[in-house]
Every structure is written in structure tokens, then in C-alpha cells.
Write a protein that holds these residues in place. Structure first.
Motif, mmCIF file in Angstrom:
data_model
loop_
_atom_site.group_PDB
_atom_site.id
_atom_site.type_symbol
_atom_site.label_atom_id
_atom_site.label_comp_id
_atom_site.label_asym_id
_atom_site.label_seq_id
_atom_site.Cartn_x
_atom_site.Cartn_y
_atom_site.Cartn_z
ATOM 1 N N PRO A 162 24.594 -37.211 13.684
ATOM 2 C CA PRO A 162 25.019 -37.650 12.346
ATOM 3 C C PRO A 162 25.323 -39.137 12.265
ATOM 4 C CG PRO A 162 26.142 -35.631 12.984
ATOM 5 C CD PRO A 162 25.446 -36.127 14.204
ATOM 6 N N GLY A 163 25.657 -39.744 13.394
ATOM 7 C CA GLY A 163 25.993 -41.166 13.375
ATOM 8 C C GLY A 163 24.796 -42.074 13.507
ATOM 9 N N LYS A 164 23.597 -41.498 13.654
ATOM 10 C CA LYS A 164 22.396 -42.309 13.832
ATOM 11 C C LYS A 164 21.332 -41.907 12.816
ATOM 12 C CE LYS A 164 23.136 -42.749 18.836
ATOM 13 N NZ LYS A 164 22.552 -42.492 20.181
ATOM 14 N N GLN A 165 20.360 -42.817 12.613
ATOM 15 C CA GLN A 165 19.250 -42.481 11.730
ATOM 16 C C GLN A 165 18.388 -41.415 12.408
ATOM 17 O OE1 GLN A 165 16.828 -45.812 10.676
ATOM 18 N NE2 GLN A 165 15.709 -44.703 9.102
ATOM 19 N N TRP A 166 18.027 -40.365 11.672
ATOM 20 C CA TRP A 166 17.239 -39.305 12.268
ATOM 21 C C TRP A 166 16.289 -38.712 11.234
ATOM 22 C CZ3 TRP A 166 18.147 -34.232 10.395
ATOM 23 C CH2 TRP A 166 19.274 -34.111 9.561
ATOM 24 N N THR A 167 15.313 -37.988 11.729
ATOM 25 C CA THR A 167 14.294 -37.374 10.879
ATOM 26 C C THR A 167 14.516 -35.867 10.835
ATOM 27 O OG1 THR A 167 12.669 -39.073 11.445
ATOM 28 C CG2 THR A 167 11.820 -37.005 10.551
ATOM 29 N N ALA A 168 14.714 -35.343 9.642
ATOM 30 C CA ALA A 168 14.902 -33.902 9.486
ATOM 31 C C ALA A 168 13.574 -33.186 9.717
ATOM 32 C CB ALA A 168 15.423 -33.590 8.093
ATOM 33 N N THR A 169 13.615 -32.139 10.543
ATOM 34 C CA THR A 169 12.402 -31.380 10.862
ATOM 35 C C THR A 169 12.681 -29.889 10.774
ATOM 36 O OG1 THR A 169 11.621 -33.113 12.358
ATOM 37 C CG2 THR A 169 10.605 -30.939 12.588
ATOM 38 N N ILE A 170 11.813 -29.171 10.069
ATOM 39 C CA ILE A 170 11.891 -27.714 9.988
ATOM 40 C C ILE A 170 10.708 -27.138 10.761
ATOM 41 C CG2 ILE A 170 11.822 -25.698 8.463
ATOM 42 C CD1 ILE A 170 12.921 -27.465 6.247
ATOM 43 N N THR A 171 10.982 -26.204 11.655
ATOM 44 C CA THR A 171 9.910 -25.504 12.359
ATOM 45 C C THR A 171 10.039 -24.015 12.084
ATOM 46 O OG1 THR A 171 11.213 -25.283 14.385
ATOM 47 C CG2 THR A 171 9.827 -27.235 14.190
ATOM 48 N N ALA A 172 8.883 -23.351 11.987
ATOM 49 C CA ALA A 172 8.904 -21.923 11.673
ATOM 50 C C ALA A 172 7.667 -21.250 12.248
ATOM 51 C CB ALA A 172 8.961 -21.722 10.156
ATOM 52 N N GLU A 173 7.780 -19.948 12.455
ATOM 53 C CA GLU A 173 6.665 -19.163 12.974
ATOM 54 C C GLU A 173 6.537 -17.872 12.183
ATOM 55 O OE1 GLU A 173 7.148 -18.425 17.111
ATOM 56 O OE2 GLU A 173 6.988 -20.547 17.692
ATOM 57 N N SER A 174 5.290 -17.354 12.147
ATOM 58 C CA SER A 174 5.075 -16.084 11.450
ATOM 59 C C SER A 174 4.041 -15.251 12.204
ATOM 60 C CB SER A 174 4.580 -16.325 10.023
ATOM 61 O OG SER A 174 4.318 -15.099 9.366
ATOM 62 N N LYS A 175 4.280 -13.950 12.223
ATOM 63 C CA LYS A 175 3.327 -13.014 12.817
ATOM 64 C C LYS A 175 2.396 -12.435 11.748
ATOM 65 C CE LYS A 175 5.058 -13.403 16.942
ATOM 66 N NZ LYS A 175 4.292 -14.122 17.998
ATOM 67 N N ASP A 176 2.605 -12.817 10.490
ATOM 68 C CA ASP A 176 1.742 -12.336 9.412
ATOM 69 C C ASP A 176 0.319 -12.869 9.582
ATOM 70 O OD1 ASP A 176 3.838 -11.077 8.270
ATOM 71 O OD2 ASP A 176 3.886 -12.246 6.419
ATOM 72 N N LYS A 177 -0.590 -12.227 8.849
ATOM 73 C CA LYS A 177 -1.943 -12.746 8.698
ATOM 74 C C LYS A 177 -2.091 -13.258 7.272
ATOM 75 C CE LYS A 177 -4.251 -9.787 12.109
ATOM 76 N NZ LYS A 177 -5.340 -8.794 12.328
ATOM 77 N N ALA A 178 -2.584 -14.489 7.142
ATOM 78 C CA ALA A 178 -2.716 -15.094 5.812
ATOM 79 C C ALA A 178 -4.176 -15.450 5.561
ATOM 80 C CB ALA A 178 -1.855 -16.350 5.708
ATOM 81 N N THR A 179 -4.612 -15.298 4.326
ATOM 82 C CA THR A 179 -5.987 -15.634 3.954
ATOM 83 C C THR A 179 -6.002 -16.960 3.214
ATOM 84 O OG1 THR A 179 -6.601 -13.301 3.782
ATOM 85 C CG2 THR A 179 -8.032 -14.888 2.688
ATOM 86 N N LEU A 180 -6.866 -17.864 3.698
ATOM 87 C CA LEU A 180 -6.977 -19.196 3.117
ATOM 88 C C LEU A 180 -8.435 -19.398 2.716
ATOM 89 C CD1 LEU A 180 -5.127 -21.681 2.662
ATOM 90 C CD2 LEU A 180 -5.900 -22.533 4.882
ATOM 91 N N ALA A 181 -8.689 -19.641 1.432
ATOM 92 C CA ALA A 181 -10.057 -19.835 0.950
ATOM 93 C C ALA A 181 -10.382 -21.322 0.964
ATOM 94 C CB ALA A 181 -10.203 -19.273 -0.458
ATOM 95 N N LEU A 182 -11.206 -21.723 1.910
ATOM 96 C CA LEU A 182 -11.604 -23.134 2.024
ATOM 97 C C LEU A 182 -13.123 -23.193 1.934
ATOM 98 C CD1 LEU A 182 -9.142 -24.097 4.894
ATOM 99 C CD2 LEU A 182 -8.972 -24.767 2.489
ATOM 100 N N ALA A 183 -13.793 -23.808 2.917
ATOM 101 C CA ALA A 183 -15.247 -23.809 2.939
ATOM 102 C C ALA A 183 -15.757 -22.376 3.084
ATOM 103 C CB ALA A 183 -15.746 -24.667 4.100
ATOM 104 N N ALA A 184 -14.954 -21.561 3.732
ATOM 105 C CA ALA A 184 -15.187 -20.124 3.830
ATOM 106 C C ALA A 184 -13.810 -19.486 3.867
ATOM 107 C CB ALA A 184 -15.989 -19.798 5.092
#
Length: 310
Positions: A23-45
């Protein structure tokens, strides 16, 4: 904790953590997360994402986020990084773990060009940027949608690649004494149209305009760039005879997508039939003739020839 994230049309559950600095220094907030789900992304295919890992970083009051995941493209394993940048639209980079070819993308069947091997696919708003191999050389390609008739424009940025590598038998013609630069091969699924009427933007448009500000883009494979003639070669000797001493000349014309095939043996005649290079020349000056005649719109034509003489 847990968070829900919308990917495609569905929400998916991620377990997350927040990395906080001193808290006393400049820092970068970072969120990390993981999922076991399967997700569908429509891109080139359509891609099904698995083993998803999410990272979001806050800098300068804005968030950049990315999802790293595994997927398959035409049953070939790939790594996918889907990014959301604060100042840009979404993008995705697909990296091949096994051999990918252009035919694995939904850009239509283009004989010859569809065989090109790809290493990475960078999907950006309105276009795809591809890196692959052509005749063993790292080569960049770009895909943009053709909005008039559907389908896609495909550009191959050949730059200085010798066209003699793509034209059967060219190594034994005066073409062996020339070089090439700023060459782009452009496949069009549309009817003939001026460049200004195609809707092409960005790099494709800029590269075509290096040699011609508004050429006609014909159906099939077009080629644009510059021919650089070696001063001591046969081509230079021919041009000197008509008073041409400028040896960097703009070229355009017809080409065959089959020139990108790995094996030219079965498609040699098709490549030569389509070859129709048009090189714009400075005004010729022929001794004893220039005083009598005025030359305009001089061109050097390079056409293919098949065994039957056509």
C-alpha cells in the motif's frame, strides 16, 4: 472468490484472486482467474475454449484483459489468446501447435493459396493478419471481408520474394535478371472494380497504391509492386535499346493463386495461362524514330506460354 464472465452468448463461472502490492508503494492491480467451463467463441471459425485462464491488469486508470485457452481448429490443437484492450477492440491470436493451412479458416477454397501453411493467426476487428511459410520463407498475409458479394479478399505480402520462384520456367528467361520489391498478390472474389470501390482499407490498400493509386482489381489473383532490373542483365539491354534507363518500374496484372501450390508440376499450365504482367515504362526514345513518332503509354508485357503455344 467467484465471478461470472460473458464469453460469446453465455456466462461462465471463474474462480479468481486479486494480486495487490504494498500500500505504501505504486503498484499495478491484477486479477487472475481460472475456469473449467467450455466456452464457444465465434471468430474466423467457431472455437470451443477449454482450460481458460483470465488475467486483467489495471494501468493508468484503465483495464486490459486477456483469456488464455486451449482449443481445436478443424481438429488441430491450437493455443488461443483472446484480448480486450482499453483503447482498442477485441482481438485474438491463434497459434498453431500442429500444421495449419489457410483452408482451415472460413475464407473459401482458393486452389493453391489454400495450401499455404500458417504459424499464427491474429484476428482483429474487420481483418485477419496471418504469418506463415511460402516456399520456406516467412510471409505475412491479410484477410478482409468482401462486402459486395460475400467471401474474402486475401493479400500475400511478397515484398522482395523473386517471382521467378512462383513462375515455372522463369529462371531461364530474361526475368532471371530482375528483382522485385513492394510486391503484394491480392485475391479478389468480386467482379472487376477500381480499388476505390472495393472497400479495402489499411495495409492492403496502401501496398497496392505503392505502384498504382487506383488500379482495377479483377476477379481472381492480381499482383502489384515494382520490378527492379539488374543493370547488367538481358532485360536491361533490351530496355536500353529503346532508350529506357529507369530500372525501377511499377508493375500490375494477372497472376494465378495456383502459383502458391507446393508442387507446380500439375498446375504449370494454369499458372502460365494466368500470367499477365503489365510493367509501365517511361516514354521510349528510339534513335531516328523519336523525331518522327510520339510514344505514349508504353508498356512491357510479360505473359506465360504453355506447350501448345498459347
Amino acid at each position: 472468490g467467484g465471478l461470472d464472465m460473458k464469453i460469446g452468448s453465455r456466462k461462465h463461472r471463474f474462480s479468481f484472486g486479486i494480486l495487490a502490492g504494498d500500500p505504501g508503494k505504486q503498484w499495478t492491480a491484477t486479477i487472475t482467474a481460472e475456469s473449467k467451463d467450455k466456452a464457444t467463441l465465434a471468430l474466423a471459425a467457431s472455437l470451443t475454449l477449454t482450460d481458460m485462464k483470465f488475467t486483467a491488469t489495471r494501468k493508468g486508470g484503465k483495464w486490459d484483459a486477456a483469456i488464455d485457452a486451449k482449443s481445436k481448429l478443424k481438429n488441430k490443437e491450437v493455443d488461443v489468446v483472446f484480448s480486450l484492450h482499453a483503447n482498442e477492440g477485441p482481438s485474438a491470436v491463434i497459434t498453431a501447435k500442429t500444421k495449419l493451412i489457410l483452408a482451415d479458416l472460413s475464407v473459401g477454397n482458393i486452389p493453391g493459396l489454400s495450401e499455404v501453411e500458417l504459424d499464427t493467426i491474429d484476428i482483429l476487428p474487420g481483418r485477419m493478419w496471418l504469418q506463415g511459410k511460402l516456399k520456406g520463407v516467412n510471409t505475412f498475409f491479410e484477410v478482409q471481408k468482401a462486402y459486395k458479394v460475400g467471401g474474402h479478399f486475401v493479400a500475400a505480402y511478397l515484398d522482395k520474394m523473386p517471382l521467378t520462384d512462383l513462375i515455372p520456367g522463369a529462371g531461364s528467361t530474361p526475368l532471371k535478371d530482375v528483382g522485385f520489391s513492394e510486391v503484394v498478390a491480392l485475391y479478389s472474389p468480386e467482379q472487376s472494380s477500381a480499388l476505390s470501390g472495393t472497400g479495402l482499407v489499411g495495409n492492403i490498400r496502401a501496398w497496392v497504391q505503392k505502384s498504382n493509386s487506383n488500379p482495377t482489381i479483377k476477379p481472381g489473383m492480381n499482383i502489384f509492386g515494382h520490378m527492379e532490373i539488374h543493370p547488367g542483365g538481358k532485360m536491361a539491354t533490351l530496355l536500353k535499346k529503346v532508350g529506357v534507363t529507369d530500372f525501377k518500374l511499377p508493375l500490375g496484372g494477372g497472376f494465378s493463386a495456383k502459383a502458391f501450390s507446393k508442387n507446380h508440376g500439375a498446375v504449370k499450365n494454369a499458372i502460365l495461362d494466368a500470367l499477365d504482367l503489365n510493367i509501365k515504362l517511361p516514354t521510349p526514345r528510339i534513335p531516328e524514330v523519336s523525331n518522327l513518332l510520339t510514344f505514349k503509354n508504353a508498356r512491357l508485357k510479360v505473359k506465360g506460354k504453355t506447350p501448345n503455344g498459347k
